[in-house]
Motif scaffolding. Structure first.
Motif, PDB file in Angstrom:
ATOM      1  N   UNK A  68       0.848  -1.187   0.000  1.00  0.00           N
ATOM      2  CA  UNK A  68       0.000   0.000   0.000  1.00  0.00           C
ATOM      3  C   UNK A  68       0.886   1.240   0.000  1.00  0.00           C
ATOM      4  N   UNK A  69       0.273   2.352  -0.341  1.00  0.00           N
ATOM      5  CA  UNK A  69       0.959   3.633  -0.236  1.00  0.00           C
ATOM      6  C   UNK A  69       0.350   4.372   0.947  1.00  0.00           C
ATOM      7  N   UNK A  70       1.216   4.835   1.849  1.00  0.00           N
ATOM      8  CA  UNK A  70       0.763   5.586   3.002  1.00  0.00           C
ATOM      9  C   UNK A  70       1.345   6.984   3.008  1.00  0.00           C
ATOM     10  N   UNK A  71       1.020   7.769   4.014  1.00  0.00           N
ATOM     11  CA  UNK A  71       1.542   9.136   4.093  1.00  0.00           C
ATOM     12  C   UNK A  71       3.066   9.209   4.076  1.00  0.00           C
ATOM     13  N   UNK A  72       3.721   8.128   4.540  1.00  0.00           N
ATOM     14  CA  UNK A  72       5.184   8.121   4.607  1.00  0.00           C
ATOM     15  C   UNK A  72       5.816   7.193   3.581  1.00  0.00           C
ATOM     16  N   UNK A  73       5.027   6.755   2.594  1.00  0.00           N
ATOM     17  CA  UNK A  73       5.583   5.889   1.556  1.00  0.00           C
ATOM     18  C   UNK A  73       4.976   4.506   1.544  1.00  0.00           C
ATOM     19  N   UNK A  74       5.701   3.567   0.973  1.00  0.00           N
ATOM     20  CA  UNK A  74       5.195   2.208   0.782  1.00  0.00           C
ATOM     21  C   UNK A  74       5.164   1.444   2.099  1.00  0.00           C
ATOM     22  N   UNK A  75       4.071   0.703   2.304  1.00  0.00           N
ATOM     23  CA  UNK A  75       3.907  -0.121   3.509  1.00  0.00           C
ATOM     24  C   UNK A  75       3.286  -1.452   3.110  1.00  0.00           C
ATOM     25  N   UNK A  76       3.466  -2.448   3.958  1.00  0.00           N
ATOM     26  CA  UNK A  76       2.905  -3.772   3.720  1.00  0.00           C
ATOM     27  C   UNK A  76       1.607  -3.939   4.507  1.00  0.00           C
ATOM     28  N   UNK A  77       0.918  -5.039   4.251  1.00  0.00           N
ATOM     29  CA  UNK A  77      -0.289  -5.347   5.023  1.00  0.00           C
ATOM     30  C   UNK A  77       0.073  -5.482   6.501  1.00  0.00           C
ATOM     31  N   UNK A  78       1.211  -6.079   6.771  1.00  0.00           N
ATOM     32  CA  UNK A  78       1.657  -6.229   8.155  1.00  0.00           C
ATOM     33  C   UNK A  78       1.863  -4.871   8.822  1.00  0.00           C
ATOM     34  N   UNK A  79       2.351  -3.898   8.073  1.00  0.00           N
ATOM     35  CA  UNK A  79       2.565  -2.557   8.624  1.00  0.00           C
ATOM     36  C   UNK A  79       1.260  -1.892   9.040  1.00  0.00           C
ATOM     37  N   UNK A  80       0.173  -2.238   8.361  1.00  0.00           N
ATOM     38  CA  UNK A  80      -1.110  -1.606   8.657  1.00  0.00           C
ATOM     39  C   UNK A  80      -1.587  -1.913  10.072  1.00  0.00           C
ATOM     40  N   UNK A  81      -1.110  -3.000  10.671  1.00  0.00           N
ATOM     41  CA  UNK A  81      -1.506  -3.355  12.033  1.00  0.00           C
ATOM     42  C   UNK A  81      -0.993  -2.339  13.059  1.00  0.00           C
ATOM     43  N   UNK A  82       0.049  -1.599  12.715  1.00  0.00           N
ATOM     44  CA  UNK A  82       0.680  -0.638  13.635  1.00  0.00           C
ATOM     45  C   UNK A  82       1.127  -1.310  14.935  1.00  0.00           C
ATOM     46  N   UNK A  83       1.561  -2.568  14.804  1.00  0.00           N
ATOM     47  CA  UNK A  83       2.072  -3.299  15.958  1.00  0.00           C
ATOM     48  C   UNK A  83       1.020  -4.009  16.775  1.00  0.00           C
ATOM     49  N   UNK A  84      -0.258  -3.826  16.450  1.00  0.00           N
ATOM     50  CA  UNK A  84      -1.334  -4.473  17.219  1.00  0.00           C
ATOM     51  C   UNK A  84      -1.651  -5.845  16.624  1.00  0.00           C
ATOM     52  N   UNK A  85      -2.490  -6.596  17.328  1.00  0.00           N
ATOM     53  CA  UNK A  85      -2.798  -7.962  16.907  1.00  0.00           C
ATOM     54  C   UNK A  85      -3.919  -8.046  15.890  1.00  0.00           C
ATOM     55  N   UNK A  86      -4.841  -7.087  15.931  1.00  0.00           N
ATOM     56  CA  UNK A  86      -6.019  -7.159  15.078  1.00  0.00           C
ATOM     57  C   UNK A  86      -6.098  -5.951  14.137  1.00  0.00           C
ATOM     58  N   UNK A  87      -6.583  -6.212  12.938  1.00  0.00           N
ATOM     59  CA  UNK A  87      -6.686  -5.166  11.924  1.00  0.00           C
ATOM     60  C   UNK A  87      -8.026  -5.273  11.202  1.00  0.00           C
TER      61      UNK A  87
END
Length: 267
Positions: A68-87
């Motif tokens: 995905x593209x985010x405000x700070x550049x490319x991110x993965x699906x895993x990054x979307x969790x922001x360190x949490x367990x559920x998304x």
């Protein structure tokens, strides 16, 4: 200019022309409410049972790597969790070809975005909510600022929408993260999306649920007493454990509700 006949047909503002229910006394109204309340409580219990069944659904491993593209550049699906367990990922339609572009997102998706409760409460339950569209980040940032939306919002750059059933229609996909492994646990769309927006509607579609001790969840699932984890949305980080005064207040409230229910069953 309106004729005298047309004027006679004009109803004063606030006048009800539809066929309404009977108007009754307070006693009759209370009796009717209590009769309906029996069905409403049964509905609540069935909704809880459905959520319990949802927590026991099988999981699907997500093997493909999504970007995905985010405000700070490319991110993965895993990054979307922001360190949490559920998304929870809501596919919103904001892109060329959608009615309202480029000033607005889809009217239905926008109505849903207006319903989203403060994200701090979901985050406190180890859950991240994000929106995803095909619009560029610059357009998403402009839209969020004008509409005063706070949820993280990413740009879909690959087949994520098609692979998860949201390429032609909106929907919520739910994922769980175990280390670096990601699993799809639930999906809801269509009229099911109407209820989304509250903390409870979101948590009820997650694999861990509300994480409260009264819930029927598989063994080992994280659970804490109800009410105790509630906090002001700007105070979760400052207060690691429930405030003693809040524990006292919530205990008293829970006891009052329990006594009222016991009295109702006895009568």
């Amino acid at each position: 200019m309106a004729t005298s006949k047309e004027k006679d047909n004009v109803q004063p503002k606030g006048h009800i022309t539809m066929k309404t229910p009977l108007v009754t006394s307070q006693q009759e109204w209370e009796a009717a409410r209590q009769q309906l309340l029996v069905k409403e409580k049964a509905f609540t219990r069935s909704r809880d049972a459905l959520a319990a069944e949802r927590r026991r659904m099988p999981w699907m491993a997500v093997e493909k790597k999504y970007e995905f593209e985010g405000p700070k550049g490319k991110v993965s699906l895993l990054d979307l969790f922001e360190g949490r367990s559920q998304l929870i990922v809501y596919r919103a339609f904001f892109e060329p070809g959608v009615f309202g572009w480029p000033e607005h997102a889809c009217r239905g998706c926008s109505l849903g975005a207006d319903q989203v409760s403060h994200l701090a409460h979901l985050n406190a339950r180890d859950t991240t909510l994000v929106y995803a569209s095909r619009a560029p980040q610059a357009d998403i940032a402009r839209l969020k600022a004008r509409m005063e939306w706070e949820m993280p919002w990413y740009t879909i750059t690959d087949s994520f929408d098609k692979d998860f059933g949201v390429d032609e229609w909106h929907g919520h996909n739910v994922f769980f993260r175990d280390g670096k492994r990601v699993f799809r646990t639930y999906f809801i769309n269509g009229r099911g999306d109407e209820a989304m927006g509250s903390v409870w509607s979101y948590l009820d579609i997650t694999p861990l649920g509300r994480q409260e001790i009264w819930e029927d969840s598989p063994e080992g699932y994280p659970q804490t007493p109800p009410y105790k984890w509630w906090n002001w949305h700007d105070n979760y980080d400052a207060e690691a454990s429930p405030h003693p005064k809040w524990v006292e207040v919530s205990d008293a409230g829970e006891a009052a509700f329990r006594n009222r229910d016991d009295e109702a069953k006895a009568s």
